[in-house]
Design a protein around this motif. Structure first.
Motif, mmCIF file in Angstrom:
data_model
loop_
_atom_site.group_PDB
_atom_site.id
_atom_site.type_symbol
_atom_site.label_atom_id
_atom_site.label_comp_id
_atom_site.label_asym_id
_atom_site.label_seq_id
_atom_site.Cartn_x
_atom_site.Cartn_y
_atom_site.Cartn_z
ATOM 1 N N GLU A 1 42.848 72.150 87.975
ATOM 2 C CA GLU A 1 42.945 70.944 87.163
ATOM 3 C C GLU A 1 41.600 70.206 87.177
ATOM 4 O O GLU A 1 41.226 69.575 86.195
ATOM 5 N N CYS A 2 40.889 70.304 88.286
ATOM 6 C CA CYS A 2 39.611 69.591 88.405
ATOM 7 C C CYS A 2 38.428 70.527 88.658
ATOM 8 O O CYS A 2 37.301 70.179 88.314
ATOM 9 N N HIS A 3 38.671 71.641 89.290
ATOM 10 C CA HIS A 3 37.559 72.483 89.719
ATOM 11 C C HIS A 3 37.443 73.742 88.872
ATOM 12 O O HIS A 3 38.451 74.264 88.395
ATOM 13 N N ARG A 4 36.226 74.206 88.740
ATOM 14 C CA ARG A 4 35.962 75.481 88.081
ATOM 15 C C ARG A 4 35.420 76.443 89.124
ATOM 16 O O ARG A 4 34.627 76.055 89.982
ATOM 17 N N TYR A 5 35.839 77.691 89.018
ATOM 18 C CA TYR A 5 35.391 78.680 90.004
ATOM 19 C C TYR A 5 33.990 79.182 89.679
ATOM 20 O O TYR A 5 33.099 79.141 90.521
ATOM 21 N N HIS A 6 33.816 79.636 88.462
ATOM 22 C CA HIS A 6 32.534 80.239 88.110
ATOM 23 C C HIS A 6 31.465 79.161 87.966
ATOM 24 O O HIS A 6 31.682 78.158 87.300
ATOM 25 N N ALA A 7 30.311 79.407 88.607
ATOM 26 C CA ALA A 7 29.225 78.423 88.607
ATOM 27 C C ALA A 7 29.785 77.054 88.984
ATOM 28 O O ALA A 7 29.646 76.081 88.254
ATOM 29 N N ALA A 8 30.414 77.008 90.128
ATOM 30 C CA ALA A 8 31.162 75.811 90.515
ATOM 31 C C ALA A 8 30.283 74.584 90.648
ATOM 32 O O ALA A 8 30.760 73.462 90.533
ATOM 33 N N ASP A 9 29.000 74.783 90.922
ATOM 34 C CA ASP A 9 28.143 73.616 91.064
ATOM 35 C C ASP A 9 27.617 73.134 89.708
ATOM 36 O O ASP A 9 26.797 72.235 89.639
ATOM 37 N N GLN A 10 28.066 73.761 88.635
ATOM 38 C CA GLN A 10 27.715 73.279 87.301
ATOM 39 C C GLN A 10 29.013 73.074 86.539
ATOM 40 O O GLN A 10 29.289 73.749 85.536
ATOM 41 N N ALA A 11 29.748 72.156 87.081
ATOM 42 C CA ALA A 11 31.128 72.025 86.622
ATOM 43 C C ALA A 11 31.244 71.665 85.151
ATOM 44 O O ALA A 11 32.235 72.006 84.515
ATOM 45 N N VAL A 12 30.264 70.971 84.614
ATOM 46 C CA VAL A 12 30.436 70.472 83.250
ATOM 47 C C VAL A 12 29.728 71.331 82.221
ATOM 48 O O VAL A 12 29.606 70.934 81.079
ATOM 49 N N HIS A 13 29.254 72.489 82.628
ATOM 50 C CA HIS A 13 28.582 73.289 81.601
ATOM 51 C C HIS A 13 29.585 73.637 80.516
ATOM 52 O O HIS A 13 30.736 73.981 80.787
ATOM 53 N N GLY A 14 29.149 73.566 79.292
ATOM 54 C CA GLY A 14 30.077 73.666 78.166
ATOM 55 C C GLY A 14 30.325 75.088 77.724
ATOM 56 O O GLY A 14 29.816 76.050 78.299
ATOM 57 N N ARG A 15 31.090 75.210 76.677
ATOM 58 C CA ARG A 15 31.477 76.534 76.206
ATOM 59 C C ARG A 15 30.293 77.300 75.650
ATOM 60 O O ARG A 15 30.310 78.509 75.586
ATOM 61 N N GLY A 16 29.291 76.591 75.207
ATOM 62 C CA GLY A 16 28.129 77.274 74.649
ATOM 63 C C GLY A 16 27.081 77.621 75.687
ATOM 64 O O GLY A 16 26.013 78.143 75.352
ATOM 65 N N SER A 17 27.376 77.329 76.932
ATOM 66 C CA SER A 17 26.383 77.567 77.974
ATOM 67 C C SER A 17 26.053 79.049 78.098
ATOM 68 O O SER A 17 26.943 79.904 78.005
ATOM 69 N N PRO A 18 24.791 79.374 78.308
ATOM 70 C CA PRO A 18 24.435 80.785 78.527
ATOM 71 C C PRO A 18 25.163 81.383 79.722
ATOM 72 O O PRO A 18 25.311 82.597 79.812
ATOM 73 N N LEU A 19 25.614 80.531 80.626
ATOM 74 C CA LEU A 19 26.349 81.034 81.785
ATOM 75 C C LEU A 19 27.604 81.780 81.371
ATOM 76 O O LEU A 19 28.142 82.579 82.114
ATOM 77 N N ARG A 20 28.072 81.483 80.181
ATOM 78 C CA ARG A 20 29.322 82.095 79.740
ATOM 79 C C ARG A 20 29.096 83.339 78.892
ATOM 80 O O ARG A 20 30.058 84.013 78.527
#
Lengths: 335, 500
Positions: free
Chosen positions: B460-479
């Motif tokens: 609900e609050c945390h993201r697993y992948h790249a957890a220290d960049q929690a707010v990276h958006g859908r267009g992020s190269p990380l994805r």
């Protein structure tokens, strides 16, 4: 044949232990794995305990299925174990597949896609029909032993019934002063014709009781006294051909009053009142044949219950094995 | 008359000796049913094998989620034949090296990057994609909504599952006992002299008896309506509320600020950044001369301000002394240096610049801290206002818009007993306020109110992948996945493999 003995489980003890130990081991292995692994779901078929349970269950199902080809004469000639042992193993190992299959698909009871759902439905139907058949085999043989002293071979019920009808007709016609017509009947084969040609006696199965023991014996009955009064003879012939003979030949399908034991007793009492005392032994004989025919009907019904479940259990088992093999292939391909 | 003797043969022949060689009706029916069942089962399986789409539908454990629906009948889009895909498959143990394990995910990696959770994670403990993201649970299933057990497997004892042995507190659930306070809210990194109490009070004063109270009439008429509350006249005190400065929807901001770049900022999850030009300038005019309307652009460095002032005063000097442009230098005499022009203009400009710097230093110092304290210092420290406070978690303001700001930020209001008067105060509620809603539904002990019931699982609050960049958006190269495909390749796994 009683698969489970009446008093105690006797020879089944070893197999019951196998079933209980197998269930306990599978439960422990599964639950320990479930509570020590980090997965959020109950372990499924691809987990170690699920896979082991699946392999064991699959192997047992194939073994269970082999009971059918084992009955084939050619395979039976191999003499692989005693039939009693096979049947006990069939019962208890078959029941052991239930916990194994449950642990294989996991305790979240997600049955998956069409193939696995079909497989599970078939599995439960096979188990249910097997348990149903097992239960019937505990009850019906005893019931038949008690209620069917005139029991004959199931497949020969019609044949024996026709023989009884012919014998009865012989005796009735001779009592009425006429000759049997069976010797010329086109539908008789040579053997039957020889049996019935111009004889003045009947070979008939008679149920006899000594104390609480009942049984049947094959006896020869000579022709009974002749009816002198033409009116009474006509009555005897009409009663036989209208009511008794159709029932002796067709049983319950004749839609006769003799189907019901009470009404049959009343019917024969009526005959006795109309006939002379000399003819009463003939009436007694006819009533015995009617009783035997009623027992044949009951025997047929019980036989259908006793063996009819196999006509469901076996086809479902065949379909189960086919889908099981398909499941094994696809499960390993896409696990 | 006694019955004649009966031949034994006739007695025995009552039933034919070979009766068993002819099957009875029940046996025939059983054989027929068995044959029918065999044919039906084989036919069903064979049809599935010969018609791939049908076969896939039969073997599939259920429909894929909506995002993967295109590949519902393409098993090989994700599955590799005879290779396990889920981490809980015991056969995964055969794949020991990280490369082998990564290969199990190659179907997923066609489109998804799946960045690592943490640099210090232990590779052997990282499962396959499908071990967490289980598909085949129907179109409406959210395969990103991973169950807590996957997270708790490590975070129950984080030190045992990290290469760095971090000093992290254990987490067992989102509860007062099972989850620590939010570390991101320990301190305010911002370097702005700003108090919510002053700015929320009528007239923007810290104490009601302060002499200088800001009225609407003091504001630039162009922006006055923006701060006017319903029914206020120009002589009324300025009364700011949360929405005076904090805007959630980019459309609101662009309507007043005309800054189109803001429109791309948000999906409503986070408030738009505070900007001097939009939110401060109405009251805090930035003129470099007292009592004049000569603004300095906000956001310049000290050197840029110096250049700006130099240019401004040169222009002013030349406008006031146009003859200077026509002045000629004396002819050069051999052996004598040319006498430079009189330093009158330079002195004027330098004096003006120094004066403006001193004035600006006071203005900047009203809100900013300086790199070094000096009367004319203009090198201010970065404002460092966090645009996103939670470094390891996400928060969606839009999802909470029905809840009063005061519920989570009570100290931001001037009428609160403990209203914030220091810029270092952190005014964001911590775990306990979240727990009022995000916990299992239950009845309050002191009232009949039912509280809780909102989602309270880890994702609900945390993201697993790249957890220290929690707010990276859908267009992020990380994805991004490993490759980009043509449309036909994208929909056809075999073609995609060839393209790779």
């Amino acid at each position: 044949m009683l698969l489970l003995p009446r008093k105690g489980l006797g020879l089944h003890t070893r197999w019951i232990v196998v079933f209980l130990v197998g269930t306990l081991a599978a439960s422990l292995g599964y639950l320990i794995h479930a509570f020590t692994s980090s997965t959020a779901r109950w372990p499924g078929g691809s987990s170690l305990p699920g896979f082991v349970c699946g392999v064991l269950a699959g192997g047992i199902i194939l073994f269970e299925f082999f009971l059918w080809p084992r009955k084939w004469p050619r395979v039976r000639a191999w003499r692989i174990g005693r039939t009693q042992v096979w049947l006990r193993a069939h019962i208890w190992l078959g029941l052991l597949t239930v916990p194994l299959v449950i642990y294989h698909h996991g305790l979240d009871f997600h049955w998956g896609g069409q193939l696995t759902v079909m497989l599970m439905v078939l599995f439960w139907c096979v188990i249910a029909s097997g348990i149903f058949g097992l239960a019937l085999q505990q009850v019906i043989p005893r019931m038949m032993f008690d209620a069917l002293p005139a029991e004959t071979i199931y497949s020969q019920v019609g044949h024996v019934a026709r023989q009884n009808a012919r014998d009865a007709e012989d005796l009735v016609l001779k009592a009425c002063g006429a000759e049997s017509t069976w010797g010329d009947a086109d539908e008789l084969d040579a053997e039957d014709r020889e049996l019935v040609t111009a004889r003045s006696y009947a070979i008939a199965t008679t149920v006899r009781s000594v104390g609480r023991t009942q049984g049947k014996s094959l006896g020869t009955d000579a022709a009974f006294a002749t009816v002198e009064d033409p009116t009474v003879a006509l009555y005897l012939r009409q009663s036989f051909f209208d009511d008794i003979k159709p029932y002796l030949e067709l049983g319950h399908r004749a839609d006769s009053r003799l189907t019901d034991a009470t009404r049959a007793t009343a019917f024969y009492e009526g005959m006795r009142r109309r006939l002379d005392l000399e003819i009463h032994p003939l009436v007694e004989k006819l009533q015995q044949w009617s009783d035997a025919r009623r027992q044949f009907d009951l025997q047929s019904r019980l036989h259908h219950w006793l063996h009819g479940w196999l006509a469901i259990h076996l086809p479902l088992s065949i379909a189960l094995v086919v889908l099981l093999l398909a499941h094994v292939y696809y499960a390993v391909k896409y696990w | 008359m006694p019955p004649p003797p009966t031949p034994a043969k006739q007695r025995a022949s009552r039933i034919a000796l070979t009766y068993y060689s002819k099957p009875d009706a029940l046996t025939l029916w059983k054989v027929a049913a068995a044959g029918l069942a065999l044919c039906a089962a084989l036919g069903w399986v064979a049809y599935g094998a010969l018609v791939p789409d049908e076969g896939a539908a039969r073997v599939s454990h259920g429909p894929l989620c909506q995002a993967h629906a295109t590949w519902d009948t393409q098993c090989d889009a994700c599955h590799v034949d005879f290779q396990p895909i889920r981490a809980d498959a015991w056969a995964v143990a055969w794949y020991k090296s990280a490369a082998d394990r990564a290969d199990l995910d190659r179907g997923c990696r066609r489109c998804h990057a799946g960045p690592a959770h943490h640099a210090a994670q232990i590779p052997a403990e990282v499962g396959t994609c499908a071990s967490c993201h289980q598909d085949h649970r129907g179109r409406q299933a959210d395969i990103r909504r991973v169950a807590d057990q996957h997270c708790l497997a490590c975070h129950r004892l984080p030190a045992d599952h990290s290469q760095r042995k971090p000093d992290l507190l254990a987490v067992t659930s989102f509860s007062a006992d099972g989850h620590p306070e939010f570390r991101s809210l320990k301190t305010d990194p911002g370097r702005i002299k700003f108090t919510h109490k002053r700015h929320h009070a009528a007239g923007c004063v810290l104490h009601p008896d302060d002499m200088v109270q800001k009225k609407l009439a003091d504001l630039d008429p162009a922006v006055r309506d923006r701060y006017r509350q319903q029914g206020q006249s120009d002589q009324d005190l300025v009364q700011l509320d949360c929405h005076s400065c904090h805007r959630l929807d980019p459309a609101d901001a662009t309507a007043t600020a005309g800054d189109a770049s803001w429109a791309a900022h948000g999906s409503g999850a986070y408030y738009l950044p505070i900007s001097f030009d939009q939110h401060c300038q109405a009251c805090h005019e930035l003129s470099y001369e007292a009592g004049t309307a000569k603004p300095v652009p906000h956001g310049l460095t000290a050197a840029q301000i110096d250049v700006f002032l130099q240019d401004a005063y040169r222009r002013e000097f030349l406008e006031e002394n146009p003859a200077t442009l026509e002045e000629t230098l004396p002819r050069a005499v051999p052996g004598r240096a040319v006498r430079p022009a009189a330093p009158r203009g330079r002195e004027f400009i330098d004096a003006k610049v120094r004066q403006a710097q001193k004035h600006l230093s006071n203005r900047c110092g009203q809100c900013h801290y300086f790199e070094e304290e000096a009367p004319t210092s203009l090198a201010v420290q970065a404002a460092a206002i966090p645009q996103v406070w939670m470094k390891k978690a996400v928060f969606d303001h839009a999802a909470h818009r029905a809840v009063s700001c005061r519920a989570c930020h009570p100290r931001a209001f001037s009428d609160a007993a403990d209203a914030s008067v220091h810029e270092t105060d952190v005014l964001i509620a911590n775990r306990d306020v979240c727990l009022e809603c995000h916990q299992p539904a239950q009845q309050e002990a002191t009232s009949a109110l039912q509280v809780g019931g909102a989602r309270h699982d880890c994702v609900e609050c945390h993201r697993y992948h790249a957890a220290d960049q929690a707010v990276h958006g859908r267009g992020s190269p990380l994805r991004d996945g490993e490759h980009e495909f043509l449309i036909q390749e994208f929909f056809n796994a075999a073609a995609a493999d060839q393209a790779r």
